[in-house]
Motif scaffolding. Structure first.
Motif, mmCIF file in Angstrom:
data_model
loop_
_atom_site.group_PDB
_atom_site.id
_atom_site.type_symbol
_atom_site.label_atom_id
_atom_site.label_comp_id
_atom_site.label_asym_id
_atom_site.label_seq_id
_atom_site.Cartn_x
_atom_site.Cartn_y
_atom_site.Cartn_z
ATOM 1 N N GLN A 138 -43.389 44.697 55.616
ATOM 2 C CA GLN A 138 -44.107 43.784 54.731
ATOM 3 C C GLN A 138 -45.142 44.554 53.917
ATOM 4 N N LYS A 139 -45.323 44.107 52.691
ATOM 5 C CA LYS A 139 -46.269 44.765 51.780
ATOM 6 C C LYS A 139 -47.707 44.431 52.180
ATOM 7 N N ILE A 170 -39.853 34.724 58.624
ATOM 8 C CA ILE A 170 -40.441 35.956 58.103
ATOM 9 C C ILE A 170 -39.662 36.514 56.916
ATOM 10 N N SER A 223 -41.224 35.271 53.734
ATOM 11 C CA SER A 223 -42.668 35.410 53.548
ATOM 12 C C SER A 223 -42.964 36.058 52.197
ATOM 13 N N CYS A 231 -44.982 38.368 51.436
ATOM 14 C CA CYS A 231 -45.194 39.816 51.482
ATOM 15 C C CYS A 231 -43.972 40.574 52.010
ATOM 16 N N PHE A 232 -42.847 39.885 52.191
ATOM 17 C CA PHE A 232 -41.644 40.531 52.722
ATOM 18 C C PHE A 232 -41.174 41.643 51.784
ATOM 19 N N GLN A 233 -40.936 42.829 52.353
ATOM 20 C CA GLN A 233 -40.446 43.968 51.578
ATOM 21 C C GLN A 233 -38.948 44.177 51.806
#
Length: 236
Positions: A107-108, A151, A154, A156-158
């Motif tokens: 995540q970022k 997740i 989400s 911020c998921f990368q």
């Protein structure tokens, strides 16, 4: 119909009479009270004689042989019968099993922080997962495990990496090691030597010792560790 053979008593079922030759294993039938001639039931050789049940609504007779196979035939209004045919059994619909997998989730975080890493157990096509992770400042991190989390969606998921297929035993091992591997800590920021990424790798190495995750997968994960431009690890 011969009167010289040993006949059983007449039985009645749903408006029809049945009589059986106990010696020759032959069944005869006629409509109750009709006075019609007896009509022989054409049992095939691979069917044992059983009591025949008439379903008057659909005008069909049914019976089950010694192997548990059900047979049926059409009953005409004049008493004639069609050929016995095996009842087709519809295959029960089965719901595909949704396999669960162990994932590495990245995540970022705000620049220049490294990616946050966590381990997730969830279905192959995404969905709700159980998350194992540590959070907090790198010198004082703490467990932050959660369940039933989307997740993959989400903000911020990368990205994610599939590490292993899970069964009940595998999930139990992940839960065990994720709760005994101590979160990173240090006396101060200057002495930090680990972060969430290192903790994740420690858990994976423990899982490799229990043959849950392969060594090749661990090496692939290690290649994703974040480094600064000067070649030193980026602990955040």
């Amino acid at each position: 119909m011969s009167s010289q053979v040993n006949w059983s008593q007449i039985t009645h079922n749903s408006g029809w009479d049945y009589i059986t030759n106990l010696d020759a294993n032959i069944v005869w039938t006629r409509k109750t009270g009709s006075g019609d001639e007896w009509v022989r039931v054409p049992l095939t050789q691979n069917l044992s004689e059983r009591e025949i049940h008439l379903n008057w609504f659909c005008r069909r007779e049914f019976y089950t042989d010694d192997d548990g196979v059900e047979w049926t035939r059409r009953v005409c209004e004049d008493g004639r019968r069609g050929e016995w045919r095996q009842v087709e059994v519809m295959a029960a619909e089965t719901t595909p099993v949704a396999h669960r997998y162990l994932w590495l989730i990245r995540q970022k975080q705000p620049y220049p922080q490294p990616f946050h890493w966590s381990l997730a157990i969830g279905p192959e096509n995404g969905g709700r997962c159980t998350i194992y992770q540590v959070k907090g400042d790198a010198f004082a991190m703490h467990y932050s495990h959660t369940i039933d989390v989307e997740i993959f969606n989400s903000n911020c998921f990368q990205d994610c990496y599939q590490l292993a297929k899970m069964d009940a035993a595998g999930e139990a091992w992940v839960d065990y090691y994720a709760n005994i591997e101590i979160p990173p800590f240090a006396a101060n920021q200057e002495t930090v030597a680990e972060n969430c990424q290192d903790w994740t790798i420690r858990v994976l190495r423990a899982l490799q010792s229990s043959e849950i995750v392969s060594l090749q997968r661990i090496r692939e994960v290690e290649s994703l560790l974040d480094y600064q431009k000067d070649g030193h690890r980026n602990f955040g």
